[in-house]
Scaffold this motif. Structure first.
Motif, PDB file in Angstrom:
ATOM      1  N   ALA A   1       0.826  -1.213   0.000  1.00 40.69           N
ATOM      2  CA  ALA A   1       0.000   0.000   0.000  1.00 40.69           C
ATOM      3  C   ALA A   1       0.859   1.263   0.000  1.00 40.69           C
ATOM      4  O   ALA A   1       1.942   1.297   0.595  1.00 40.69           O
ATOM      5  CB  ALA A   1      -0.910  -0.004   1.222  1.00 40.69           C
ATOM      6  N   LYS A   2       0.350   2.286  -0.672  1.00 40.69           N
ATOM      7  CA  LYS A   2       1.035   3.578  -0.670  1.00 40.69           C
ATOM      8  C   LYS A   2       0.657   4.346   0.583  1.00 40.69           C
ATOM      9  O   LYS A   2      -0.475   4.258   1.072  1.00 40.69           O
ATOM     10  CB  LYS A   2       0.654   4.387  -1.908  1.00 40.69           C
ATOM     11  CG  LYS A   2       1.627   5.512  -2.229  1.00 40.69           C
ATOM     12  CD  LYS A   2       1.397   6.056  -3.627  1.00 40.69           C
ATOM     13  CE  LYS A   2       2.528   7.014  -4.001  1.00 40.69           C
ATOM     14  NZ  LYS A   2       2.365   7.516  -5.393  1.00 40.69           N
ATOM     15  N   THR A   3       1.594   5.087   1.139  1.00 40.50           N
ATOM     16  CA  THR A   3       1.343   5.817   2.387  1.00 40.50           C
ATOM     17  C   THR A   3       0.451   7.042   2.147  1.00 40.50           C
ATOM     18  O   THR A   3       0.349   7.544   1.019  1.00 40.50           O
ATOM     19  CB  THR A   3       2.666   6.265   3.018  1.00 40.50           C
ATOM     20  OG1 THR A   3       3.378   7.093   2.085  1.00 40.50           O
ATOM     21  CG2 THR A   3       3.525   5.066   3.379  1.00 40.50           C
ATOM     22  N   ALA A   4      -0.179   7.486   3.221  1.00 39.29           N
ATOM     23  CA  ALA A   4      -1.115   8.613   3.141  1.00 39.29           C
ATOM     24  C   ALA A   4      -0.461   9.875   2.595  1.00 39.29           C
ATOM     25  O   ALA A   4      -1.115  10.677   1.908  1.00 39.29           O
ATOM     26  CB  ALA A   4      -1.711   8.880   4.521  1.00 39.29           C
ATOM     27  N   ASP A   5       0.818  10.069   2.862  1.00 41.27           N
ATOM     28  CA  ASP A   5       1.517  11.269   2.379  1.00 41.27           C
ATOM     29  C   ASP A   5       2.188  11.064   1.030  1.00 41.27           C
ATOM     30  O   ASP A   5       2.919  11.932   0.549  1.00 41.27           O
ATOM     31  CB  ASP A   5       2.552  11.734   3.415  1.00 41.27           C
ATOM     32  CG  ASP A   5       3.612  10.666   3.689  1.00 41.27           C
ATOM     33  OD1 ASP A   5       3.562   9.595   3.040  1.00 41.27           O
ATOM     34  OD2 ASP A   5       4.470  10.892   4.564  1.00 41.27           O
TER      35      ASP A   5
ATOM     36  N   SER B   1      -6.600   1.535   3.930  1.00 39.07           N
ATOM     37  CA  SER B   1      -8.017   1.662   3.613  1.00 39.07           C
ATOM     38  C   SER B   1      -8.201   2.817   2.641  1.00 39.07           C
ATOM     39  O   SER B   1      -7.367   3.732   2.572  1.00 39.07           O
ATOM     40  CB  SER B   1      -8.823   1.925   4.898  1.00 39.07           C
ATOM     41  OG  SER B   1     -10.166   2.238   4.596  1.00 39.07           O
ATOM     42  N   GLU B   2      -9.314   2.782   1.886  1.00 38.34           N
ATOM     43  CA  GLU B   2      -9.618   3.895   0.997  1.00 38.34           C
ATOM     44  C   GLU B   2      -9.978   5.133   1.801  1.00 38.34           C
ATOM     45  O   GLU B   2      -9.848   6.261   1.316  1.00 38.34           O
ATOM     46  CB  GLU B   2     -10.766   3.515   0.061  1.00 38.34           C
ATOM     47  CG  GLU B   2     -10.390   2.424  -0.944  1.00 38.34           C
ATOM     48  CD  GLU B   2     -11.525   2.103  -1.897  1.00 38.34           C
ATOM     49  OE1 GLU B   2     -12.587   2.755  -1.778  1.00 38.34           O
ATOM     50  OE2 GLU B   2     -11.354   1.209  -2.745  1.00 38.34           O
ATOM     51  N   SER B   3     -10.424   4.912   3.019  1.00 35.86           N
ATOM     52  CA  SER B   3     -10.730   6.021   3.926  1.00 35.86           C
ATOM     53  C   SER B   3      -9.522   6.308   4.803  1.00 35.86           C
ATOM     54  O   SER B   3      -8.743   5.407   5.120  1.00 35.86           O
ATOM     55  CB  SER B   3     -11.930   5.654   4.796  1.00 35.86           C
ATOM     56  OG  SER B   3     -12.096   6.580   5.852  1.00 35.86           O
ATOM     57  N   SER B   4      -9.383   7.547   5.206  1.00 39.40           N
ATOM     58  CA  SER B   4      -8.263   7.923   6.076  1.00 39.40           C
ATOM     59  C   SER B   4      -8.596   7.751   7.550  1.00 39.40           C
ATOM     60  O   SER B   4      -7.765   8.037   8.415  1.00 39.40           O
ATOM     61  CB  SER B   4      -7.875   9.380   5.809  1.00 39.40           C
ATOM     62  OG  SER B   4      -8.975  10.241   6.100  1.00 39.40           O
ATOM     63  N   ILE B   5      -9.805   7.284   7.851  1.00 39.27           N
ATOM     64  CA  ILE B   5     -10.247   7.196   9.249  1.00 39.27           C
ATOM     65  C   ILE B   5      -9.776   5.929   9.973  1.00 39.27           C
ATOM     66  O   ILE B   5      -9.304   6.006  11.118  1.00 39.27           O
ATOM     67  CB  ILE B   5     -11.790   7.312   9.328  1.00 39.27           C
ATOM     68  CG1 ILE B   5     -12.229   8.688   8.826  1.00 39.27           C
ATOM     69  CG2 ILE B   5     -12.278   7.076  10.770  1.00 39.27           C
ATOM     70  CD1 ILE B   5     -13.738   8.844   8.735  1.00 39.27           C
ATOM     71  N   PRO B   6      -9.900   4.737   9.370  1.00 40.32           N
ATOM     72  CA  PRO B   6      -9.540   3.503  10.111  1.00 40.32           C
ATOM     73  C   PRO B   6      -8.118   3.538  10.658  1.00 40.32           C
ATOM     74  O   PRO B   6      -7.202   4.071  10.037  1.00 40.32           O
ATOM     75  CB  PRO B   6      -9.690   2.411   9.052  1.00 40.32           C
ATOM     76  CG  PRO B   6     -10.681   2.954   8.089  1.00 40.32           C
ATOM     77  CD  PRO B   6     -10.404   4.416   8.027  1.00 40.32           C
ATOM     78  N   ARG B   7      -7.954   2.931  11.826  1.00 31.66           N
ATOM     79  CA  ARG B   7      -6.644   2.874  12.481  1.00 31.66           C
ATOM     80  C   ARG B   7      -6.622   1.684  13.431  1.00 31.66           C
ATOM     81  O   ARG B   7      -7.642   1.068  13.717  1.00 31.66           O
ATOM     82  CB  ARG B   7      -6.370   4.178  13.232  1.00 31.66           C
ATOM     83  CG  ARG B   7      -7.395   4.483  14.317  1.00 31.66           C
ATOM     84  CD  ARG B   7      -7.255   5.887  14.855  1.00 31.66           C
ATOM     85  NE  ARG B   7      -5.971   6.075  15.511  1.00 31.66           N
ATOM     86  CZ  ARG B   7      -5.516   7.266  15.904  1.00 31.66           C
ATOM     87  NH1 ARG B   7      -6.239   8.360  15.700  1.00 31.66           N
ATOM     88  NH2 ARG B   7      -4.361   7.360  16.508  1.00 31.66           N
TER      89      ARG B   7
ATOM     90  N   GLY C   1      -0.568  -1.330  11.777  1.00 32.33           N
ATOM     91  CA  GLY C   1      -1.285  -0.049  11.773  1.00 32.33           C
ATOM     92  C   GLY C   1      -1.635   0.340  10.353  1.00 32.33           C
ATOM     93  O   GLY C   1      -1.266  -0.349   9.389  1.00 32.33           O
ATOM     94  N   PHE C   2      -2.338   1.454  10.194  1.00 28.48           N
ATOM     95  CA  PHE C   2      -2.817   1.891   8.878  1.00 28.48           C
ATOM     96  C   PHE C   2      -1.924   2.983   8.299  1.00 28.48           C
ATOM     97  O   PHE C   2      -1.786   4.066   8.889  1.00 28.48           O
ATOM     98  CB  PHE C   2      -4.252   2.417   8.989  1.00 28.48           C
ATOM     99  CG  PHE C   2      -5.295   1.339   9.027  1.00 28.48           C
ATOM    100  CD1 PHE C   2      -6.049   1.031   7.905  1.00 28.48           C
ATOM    101  CD2 PHE C   2      -5.523   0.618  10.197  1.00 28.48           C
ATOM    102  CE1 PHE C   2      -7.006   0.029   7.940  1.00 28.48           C
ATOM    103  CE2 PHE C   2      -6.486  -0.381  10.242  1.00 28.48           C
ATOM    104  CZ  PHE C   2      -7.231  -0.676   9.097  1.00 28.48           C
ATOM    105  N   VAL C   3      -1.339   2.689   7.136  1.00 26.09           N
ATOM    106  CA  VAL C   3      -0.526   3.710   6.465  1.00 26.09           C
ATOM    107  C   VAL C   3      -1.412   4.742   5.773  1.00 26.09           C
ATOM    108  O   VAL C   3      -0.927   5.778   5.317  1.00 26.09           O
ATOM    109  CB  VAL C   3       0.442   3.074   5.442  1.00 26.09           C
ATOM    110  CG1 VAL C   3       1.472   2.202   6.142  1.00 26.09           C
ATOM    111  CG2 VAL C   3      -0.308   2.286   4.366  1.00 26.09           C
ATOM    112  N   SER C   4      -2.716   4.449   5.680  1.00 30.83           N
ATOM    113  CA  SER C   4      -3.662   5.381   5.074  1.00 30.83           C
ATOM    114  C   SER C   4      -4.162   6.415   6.077  1.00 30.83           C
ATOM    115  O   SER C   4      -4.854   7.370   5.703  1.00 30.83           O
ATOM    116  CB  SER C   4      -4.842   4.615   4.471  1.00 30.83           C
ATOM    117  OG  SER C   4      -5.397   3.726   5.431  1.00 30.83           O
ATOM    118  N   ASN C   5      -3.835   6.234   7.357  1.00 29.00           N
ATOM    119  CA  ASN C   5      -4.199   7.184   8.405  1.00 29.00           C
ATOM    120  C   ASN C   5      -2.969   8.041   8.712  1.00 29.00           C
ATOM    121  O   ASN C   5      -1.928   7.508   9.131  1.00 29.00           O
ATOM    122  CB  ASN C   5      -4.663   6.422   9.649  1.00 29.00           C
ATOM    123  CG  ASN C   5      -5.077   7.330  10.781  1.00 29.00           C
ATOM    124  OD1 ASN C   5      -4.233   7.994  11.387  1.00 29.00           O
ATOM    125  ND2 ASN C   5      -6.368   7.368  11.076  1.00 29.00           N
TER     126      ASN C   5
END
Length: 403
Positions: free
Chosen positions: A228-232, A294-300, A361-365
Motif C-alpha cells: 500500500a502507498k502511504t497517506a503522504d 483503507s480507501e478512507s483515512s479514518i480507520p486505524r 497499523g494503517f498507512v492510510s491514516n
C-alpha cells in the motif's frame, strides 16, 4: 647308516623343506589376496582409520558417518592452509563454501562426492526427471498440504541432494588461490561444516534436528511488490515492514533462537516461497509483518490475522495470533481491532505451522503513519514482537516436553 642311506635322507629332507616352503607361499598368497579384496571393499574406512590413528580426529570412519548423518557432501583433500567458511542462501536453497589457501586450481567437480543414505554421486549433478507425482518436492508438499518425513523419498527415487554446483576461483597470489563452491540443494538444510584429515565435510541436517526452536519471519511485500502507498505519498508499505523487521533482527541476533528471514532487503519474493520456507524447515511459528490500508483515512489500529481451518497441533495459529494481539495492541494508534480469520490469504492458507499475520497499523491514516515511520515506534513494535516470539515458544516448548 650307509653313505647311500644318508644321501637318500638328505634328498628327502630337501624335498620336504621345499614342499613346506611352497605350501607356505601358497597360503600367504591366498591370505594376501583375501586381504586385498577386503581392503577394496572397505578402502575408505581403512584409509581413514590409518590416517587418523593417534590424531585428534574422530576415531573411526563409522563415528564420522554417524556424526554426518544420512546426507552429506565430501570435498576431497584440498591441501588448504586456512579455515573454510560456509554461507547460506536458504530462500534459494543454496550454500556457498569458501576455501582459502589453495595451491592451485586442481579442485574440480570430480573431487566432490555427495552421499544420500547408501547412494553416492560424483561430478556434475545430472538432470532430475519428474517422478509421476511420487516424489514430494517442497513446493508440491506445501501446496497440497501433504505431510511426509523430512527429505524422505521412495527407495527407487533416492537422488543426489545437490541439484547443481559451480566452482569459482580467485587468484590471491602466484602461490595462493581461493575457491567458492556454490551448491544448489534439493531442500532447505541446516548445513554443518567440519574437517577431518584434510577432507571437508558438509553435513546436510534437518533444521529441526539441529535447532531447539525455529522461527520464520516475513517482511510483507518487497521489490516489485510495493504494498500500500502511504497517506503522504512519500513511500510504500514494503519499506515500513522491512524497517520493523530489521529492528527485530537486531534484537533476535542476541537470542538463542534460529530465525529464517524471507527477506532482509528490498527484494521481490513471491508468496509461495515464503510459506514454503516455513513448511520446509518445520518452523515452530511463522510471523508476517504488514501494515494495513483503507480507501478512507479514518480507520486505524492493530489487528492480527490467523488460520482458523485445520489445526497445527496443540499450539494453534489462533493462540499465536492472540499472544501477538495482546503484546501489540495500543502501540501505534491505541485501537485494538481484534483477531481476524485470514484463511483466504495464501501464506496463511498454505501454512502447515502456526502462523499469524500482524497488521501493525494503517498507512492510510496520517497520524498512525507518523507512528509507523517513527524510529522509536518501530523499535517498540520490534520489542513487542520479540516478546510474542518468546511467549509463544514458551508455550510450544511446554507442549513438546509433555508429548
Amino acid at each position: 647308516m650307509g653313505e647311500k642311506a644318508l644321501k637318500n635322507l638328505a634328498v628327502f629332507t630337501f624335498v620336504l623343506m621345499l614342499s613346506v616352503l611352497m605350501l607356505s607361499m601358497v597360503i600367504t598368497d591366498s591370505l594376501e589376496g583375501r586381504g586385498k579384496a577386503s581392503a577394496s571393499e572397505e578402502a575408505w574406512t581403512t584409509n581413514y582409520e590409518h590416517n587418523n590413528k593417534s590424531k585428534g580426529y574422530l576415531s573411526t570412519a563409522n563415528e564420522l558417518k554417524e556424526s554426518l548423518g544420512e546426507k552429506y557432501i565430501v570435498i576431497e583433500n584440498t591441501g588448504n592452509t586456512a579455515s573454510d567458511s560456509l554461507t547460506e542462501d536458504y530462500m534459494n536453497r543454496k550454500i556457498t563454501l569458501s576455501i582459502k589457501g589453495l595451491k592451485d586450481e586442481s579442485l574440480t567437480e570430480k573431487g566432490i562426492v555427495r552421499i544420500n543414505q547408501d547412494m553416492s554421486y560424483q561430478g556434475i549433478p545430472g538432470l532430475k526427471e519428474a517422478a509421476d507425482g511420487e516424489y514430494l518436492i517442497p513446493e508440491s508438499l506445501s501446496a497440497n498440504g501433504e505431510v511426509s518425513v523430512y527429505g524422505a523419498v521412495p527407495e527407487s527415487l533416492k537422488t543426489d541432494p545437490v541439484n547443481n554446483l559451480t566452482i569459482t576461483y580467485k587468484k590471491v597470489s602466484d602461490k595462493e588461490y581461493e575457491a567458492d563452491i556454490c551448491f544448489t540443494l534439493d531442500h532447505v538444510y541446516a548445513p554443518v561444516l567440519q574437517q577431518e584429515d584434510g577432507n571437508i565435510y558438509i553435513a546436510l541436517k534437518e533444521p529441526a534436528s539441529v535447532y531447539d526452536n525455529i522461527v520464520v519471519l516475513d517482511a510483507g511485500h518487497g521489490g516489485k511488490d510495493p504494498g500500500a502507498k502511504t497517506a503522504d505519498n512519500s513511500s510504500y508499505e514494503k519499506s515500513i515492514n522491512l524497517k520493523i523487521l530489521l529492528e527485530l533482527k537486531e534484537l533476535l541476533d542476541r537470542e538463542n533462537i534460529k530465525v529464517y528471514y524471507t527477506r532482509t532487503g528490498d527484494d521481490t519474493v513471491f508468496l509461495n516461497p515464503r510459506v514454503n520456507l516455513a513448511n520446509d524447515v518445520k518452523a515452530d511459528l511463522f510471523l508476517s509483518i504488514h501494515c494495513n490500508s483503507s480507501e478512507s483515512s479514518i480507520p486505524r489500529g492493530v489487528e492480527v490475522l490467523y488460520k482458523s481451518e485445520g489445526q497445527q497441533g496443540e499450539f494453534t495459529s489462533e493462540k499465536l495470533a492472540r499472544i501477538a494481539l495482546d503484546q501489540l495492541k495500543g502501540i501505534t494508534g491505541y485501537v485494538n481491532r481484534g483477531l481476524v480469520t485470514g484463511d483466504e490469504i495464501l501464506i496463511i492458507h498454505k501454512s502447515q505451522v502456526p502462523v499469524a499475520l500482524i497488521e501493525t497499523g494503517f498507512v492510510s491514516n496520517a497520524e498512525e503513519l507518523g507512528f509507523l515511520k517513527s524510529k522509536e515506534k518501530e523499535k517498540e513494535i520490534a520489542e513487542a514482537v520479540v516478546q510474542v516470539i518468546k511467549k509463544a515458544l514458551g508455550e510450544i516448548n511446554k507442549v513438546k516436553t509433555t508429548n
